[in-house]
Scaffold this motif. Structure first.
Motif, PDB file in Angstrom:
ATOM      1  N   MET A 222      27.177  80.207  62.828  1.00 52.06           N
ATOM      2  CA  MET A 222      27.023  79.383  61.906  1.00 52.06           C
ATOM      3  C   MET A 222      25.937  78.329  62.388  1.00 52.06           C
ATOM      4  N   SER A 223      24.996  77.979  61.714  1.00 53.29           N
ATOM      5  CA  SER A 223      24.144  76.672  61.919  1.00 53.29           C
ATOM      6  C   SER A 223      24.533  75.553  62.337  1.00 53.29           C
ATOM      7  N   ASN A 224      23.830  74.600  63.011  1.00 54.87           N
ATOM      8  CA  ASN A 224      24.321  73.101  63.236  1.00 54.87           C
ATOM      9  C   ASN A 224      24.455  72.377  61.999  1.00 54.87           C
ATOM     10  N   THR A 225      23.828  72.651  60.864  1.00 53.83           N
ATOM     11  CA  THR A 225      24.004  71.940  59.792  1.00 53.83           C
ATOM     12  C   THR A 225      25.392  72.331  59.227  1.00 53.83           C
ATOM     13  N   ALA A 226      25.599  73.779  59.014  1.00 60.25           N
ATOM     14  CA  ALA A 226      26.779  74.133  58.620  1.00 60.25           C
ATOM     15  C   ALA A 226      28.072  73.559  59.144  1.00 60.25           C
ATOM     16  N   ASP A 227      27.844  73.350  60.639  1.00 56.67           N
ATOM     17  CA  ASP A 227      28.769  73.077  61.470  1.00 56.67           C
ATOM     18  C   ASP A 227      29.218  71.452  61.240  1.00 56.67           C
ATOM     19  N   PHE A 228      28.101  70.750  60.975  1.00 57.67           N
ATOM     20  CA  PHE A 228      28.174  69.342  60.777  1.00 57.67           C
ATOM     21  C   PHE A 228      28.867  69.126  59.501  1.00 57.67           C
ATOM     22  N   GLU A 229      28.525  69.852  58.408  1.00 53.64           N
ATOM     23  CA  GLU A 229      29.018  69.967  57.027  1.00 53.64           C
ATOM     24  C   GLU A 229      30.658  69.897  57.106  1.00 53.64           C
ATOM     25  N   GLU A 230      30.949  71.086  57.705  1.00 50.81           N
ATOM     26  CA  GLU A 230      32.451  71.311  57.982  1.00 50.81           C
ATOM     27  C   GLU A 230      33.123  70.245  58.683  1.00 50.81           C
ATOM     28  N   LEU A 231      32.663  69.819  59.693  1.00 50.79           N
ATOM     29  CA  LEU A 231      33.204  68.503  60.411  1.00 50.79           C
ATOM     30  C   LEU A 231      33.202  67.218  59.389  1.00 50.79           C
ATOM     31  N   ILE A 232      32.206  66.907  58.728  1.00 53.35           N
ATOM     32  CA  ILE A 232      32.415  65.974  57.832  1.00 53.35           C
ATOM     33  C   ILE A 232      33.477  66.115  56.803  1.00 53.35           C
ATOM     34  N   GLN A 233      33.453  67.352  56.053  1.00 54.10           N
ATOM     35  CA  GLN A 233      34.598  67.661  55.095  1.00 54.10           C
ATOM     36  C   GLN A 233      35.874  67.709  55.825  1.00 54.10           C
ATOM     37  N   LYS A 234      36.332  67.899  56.931  1.00 45.39           N
ATOM     38  CA  LYS A 234      37.365  67.753  57.580  1.00 45.39           C
ATOM     39  C   LYS A 234      37.970  66.273  57.818  1.00 45.39           C
ATOM     40  N   LYS A 235      36.765  65.464  58.579  1.00 44.70           N
ATOM     41  CA  LYS A 235      37.091  64.156  58.687  1.00 44.70           C
ATOM     42  C   LYS A 235      37.114  63.058  57.540  1.00 44.70           C
ATOM     43  N   LEU A 236      36.433  63.624  56.457  1.00 41.27           N
ATOM     44  CA  LEU A 236      36.617  62.887  55.115  1.00 41.27           C
ATOM     45  C   LEU A 236      37.969  62.757  54.471  1.00 41.27           C
ATOM     46  N   GLN A 237      38.674  63.942  54.942  1.00 43.95           N
ATOM     47  CA  GLN A 237      40.115  64.031  54.420  1.00 43.95           C
ATOM     48  C   GLN A 237      41.107  63.045  54.699  1.00 43.95           C
ATOM     49  N   ASP A 238      40.678  62.208  55.857  1.00 42.71           N
ATOM     50  CA  ASP A 238      41.369  61.144  56.261  1.00 42.71           C
ATOM     51  C   ASP A 238      40.904  59.863  55.364  1.00 42.71           C
ATOM     52  N   PRO A 239      41.764  59.240  54.777  1.00 44.72           N
ATOM     53  CA  PRO A 239      41.428  58.302  53.870  1.00 44.72           C
ATOM     54  C   PRO A 239      40.925  57.008  54.510  1.00 44.72           C
ATOM     55  N   ILE A 240      41.085  56.634  55.737  1.00 40.71           N
ATOM     56  CA  ILE A 240      40.643  55.381  56.418  1.00 40.71           C
ATOM     57  C   ILE A 240      39.197  55.884  57.052  1.00 40.71           C
ATOM     58  N   PHE A 241      39.134  57.029  57.268  1.00 44.46           N
ATOM     59  CA  PHE A 241      37.610  57.416  57.899  1.00 44.46           C
ATOM     60  C   PHE A 241      36.730  57.366  56.381  1.00 44.46           C
ATOM     61  N   ALA A 242      37.205  57.810  55.294  1.00 40.71           N
ATOM     62  CA  ALA A 242      36.457  58.035  54.136  1.00 40.71           C
ATOM     63  C   ALA A 242      36.040  56.742  53.830  1.00 40.71           C
ATOM     64  N   ALA A 243      37.101  55.763  53.706  1.00 41.61           N
ATOM     65  CA  ALA A 243      36.611  54.565  53.049  1.00 41.61           C
ATOM     66  C   ALA A 243      35.706  53.621  54.320  1.00 41.61           C
ATOM     67  N   GLU A 244      35.747  53.875  55.399  1.00 41.04           N
ATOM     68  CA  GLU A 244      34.604  53.256  56.283  1.00 41.04           C
ATOM     69  C   GLU A 244      33.331  54.064  56.270  1.00 41.04           C
ATOM     70  N   TYR A 245      33.484  55.270  55.768  1.00 44.92           N
ATOM     71  CA  TYR A 245      32.235  56.092  55.561  1.00 44.92           C
ATOM     72  C   TYR A 245      31.477  55.393  54.431  1.00 44.92           C
ATOM     73  N   LEU A 246      32.354  55.289  53.256  1.00 50.19           N
ATOM     74  CA  LEU A 246      31.751  54.846  52.078  1.00 50.19           C
ATOM     75  C   LEU A 246      31.188  53.310  52.196  1.00 50.19           C
ATOM     76  N   ASN A 247      32.059  52.520  52.849  1.00 53.29           N
ATOM     77  CA  ASN A 247      31.736  51.185  53.115  1.00 53.29           C
ATOM     78  C   ASN A 247      30.323  50.889  53.923  1.00 53.29           C
TER      79      ASN A 247
END
Length: 65
Positions: free
Chosen positions: A1-26
């Motif tokens: 898996m490429s670094n980009t794909a790894d990063f995308e998967e990590l972001i997808q997992k972390k953004l499932q946390d509503p607090i993290f998603a809110a901070e990310y959006l803010n």
């Protein structure tokens, strides 16, 4: 898996946390960059889809046992 794909998967997992998603959006809002805001919204929407697919997959596996 490429670094980009790894990063995308990590972001997808972390953004499932509503607090993290809110901070990310803010952070995207505070940047004032409309493109970054749209990207953040897109990634949050994808993470919701990612989580739903994961739950469906887990349910199917549990059904087998």
């Amino acid at each position: 898996m490429s670094n980009t794909a790894d990063f995308e998967e990590l972001i997808q997992k972390k953004l499932q946390d509503p607090i993290f998603a809110a901070e990310y959006l803010n952070g995207a809002i505070e940047s004032g960059d409309k493109e970054l805001l749209l990207l953040a919204l897109e990634q949050i929407m994808k993470s919701k889809s990612y989580g739903q697919k994961k739950q469906k997959h887990q349910f199917k596996i549990r059904k087998l046992f």
